[in-house]
Scaffold this active site. Structure first.
Site, PDB file in Angstrom:
ATOM      1  N   HIS A 161      -7.670  -5.577  -0.326  1.00  0.00           N
ATOM      2  CA  HIS A 161      -6.539  -4.700  -0.020  1.00  0.00           C
ATOM      3  C   HIS A 161      -5.624  -5.261   1.066  1.00  0.00           C
ATOM      4  CE1 HIS A 161      -4.289  -1.007  -0.211  1.00  0.00           C
ATOM      5  NE2 HIS A 161      -4.381  -0.857   1.091  1.00  0.00           N
TER       6      HIS A 161
ATOM      7  N   SER B 198       0.842  -1.189   0.000  1.00  0.00           N
ATOM      8  CA  SER B 198       0.000   0.000   0.000  1.00  0.00           C
ATOM      9  C   SER B 198       0.887   1.252   0.000  1.00  0.00           C
ATOM     10  CB  SER B 198      -0.960  -0.049   1.195  1.00  0.00           C
ATOM     11  OG  SER B 198      -1.953   0.928   1.090  1.00  0.00           O
TER      12      SER B 198
ATOM     13  N   ASP C  81      -9.255  -5.571  -4.883  1.00  0.00           N
ATOM     14  CA  ASP C  81      -8.857  -4.511  -3.944  1.00  0.00           C
ATOM     15  C   ASP C  81      -9.920  -3.414  -3.936  1.00  0.00           C
ATOM     16  OD1 ASP C  81      -7.629  -2.314  -2.607  1.00  0.00           O
ATOM     17  OD2 ASP C  81      -5.644  -3.041  -3.163  1.00  0.00           O
TER      18      ASP C  81
END
Length: 254
Positions: free
Chosen positions: A222, A122, A193
Site C-alpha cells: 500500500h 489512497s 496491497d
C-alpha cells in the site's frame, strides 16, 4: 465517522529544504473560509505541475521523499495538507477534502503555468477523482494510486459484523464518479496491497472511459509502490504524462 477515516498529524517534522529541494509556502482559503497550507516545489523547466493529494494519515512532510523522485524526474510538485492536517486549519471531513481540492484547483489554474496533472494516493485518489469529475475542472491528466472503489467497499472488509457497511453513508463513491472523467487516466495499484486489494484498482480501471491505462506494480504494497516500482515506475508515470500533454496540445491546435 470522521475519526475512523482520517488520522491527521499536526507537526511538520521537516521541510523540502531539509532534503535539498526548493520550495514556496502556499496558503489558500477555501470556499467555506478555512485556511489551508501547502508547499510548491518549483521546477523551472517542468512542462506540468503535479497536484499531489495524499492519503488519510500523516502530513505533506511524510511525502517529501516521493516528491523528490517526481521532481528529479522533471516535474513541478504541489503538496497539500487537507484541513486539520499539518498547518492547515479546521477539522477533516469528506466534504472538507472536496472544498480543499477545489481551492487548490482554482489557485493552480490561475497562478501556475503549464499543464496540471491531478495525482492522488489512497484516499487522495478519491479526492482527485472527485475533483476531475467536476464539469468545470479540466486537468491534463489524472493519476490515482492504491485507491478504493467506494468507502462502503472498504468498510465491508474491515467491519466484522455483516451488513453494517450498508448502514454507512455512501462516502467517496469513486467508481461512479470516474465514469464521467474524460481526460487521460492512469490507475496504479500494488499487486500486494494489504489495505486496499488490487481488485479495487482493476474495477476502477474497468469503470473508467478511455483514454485510460492500468499499471499493476509487482510486489507493491500500500505504501511502497513508488519505491518497489523503482525506475520503471517513474518511467511509466513520465511516459503517461508526456503522452497526455501531447494529446491535449494536439486538441488545442486542431
Amino acid at each position: 465517522m470522521n475519526q475512523y477515516i482520517f488520522y491527521p498529524e499536526k507537526t511538520l517534522w521537516r521541510t523540502p529544504a531539509d532534503i535539498g529541494l526548493p520550495y514556496e509556502t502556499i496558503w489558500l482559503r477555501t470556499e467555506d473560509g478555512v485556511r489551508i497550507h501547502g508547499w510548491l516545489i518549483p521546477h523551472i523547466d517542468a512542462p506540468a505541475t503535479i497536484l499531489f493529494f495524499h492519503g488519510n494519515a500523516g502530513t505533506i512532510a511524510d511525502r517529501l521523499d516521493n516528491a523528490r523522485l517526481l521532481y528529479e524526474a522533471g516535474w513541478q510538485i504541489f503538496l497539500l495538507d487537507y484541513r486539520g492536517f499539518g498547518r492547515s486549519e479546521g477539522t477533516p471531513s469528506e466534504q472538507g477534502t472536496y472544498r480543499d481540492a477545489r481551492a487548490v484547483w482554482e489557485w493552480a489554474r490561475t497562478e501556475l503555468r503549464g499543464h496540471l496533472v491531478l495525482f492522488g494516493r489512497s484516499l487522495g485518489g478519491a479526492v482527485a477523482i472527485w475533483l476531475a469529475a467536476q464539469e468545470d475542472v479540466t486537468p491534463t491528466a489524472l493519476i490515482v494510486e492504491n485507491t478504493f472503489t467506494r468507502g462502503r467497499d472498504i468498510a465491508k472488509q474491515v467491519l466484522p459484523i455483516p451488513g453494517v457497511a450498508h448502514l454507512l453513508p455512501d462516502f467517496y463513491p469513486s467508481i461512479d464518479r470516474i465514469k464521467r472523467i474524460t481526460c487521460p487516466k492512469l490507475i496504479i495499484h500494488g499487486e500486494e496491497d494489504e489495505l486496499i486489494p488490487v481488485e479495487h484498482g482493476r474495477r476502477l480501471y474497468e469503470a473508467a472511459p478511455p483514454p485510460k491505462d492500468l499499471y499493476l506494480v509487482p510486489g507493491g504494497h500500500h505504501n511502497d509502490t513508488w519505491l518497489v516500482g523503482g525506475q520503471a515506475y517513474l518511467d511509466r508515470l513520465s511516459s503517461f504524462i508526456n503522452s497526455a500533454i501531447g494529446e491535449e496540445s494536439s486538441h488545442e491546435h486542431a
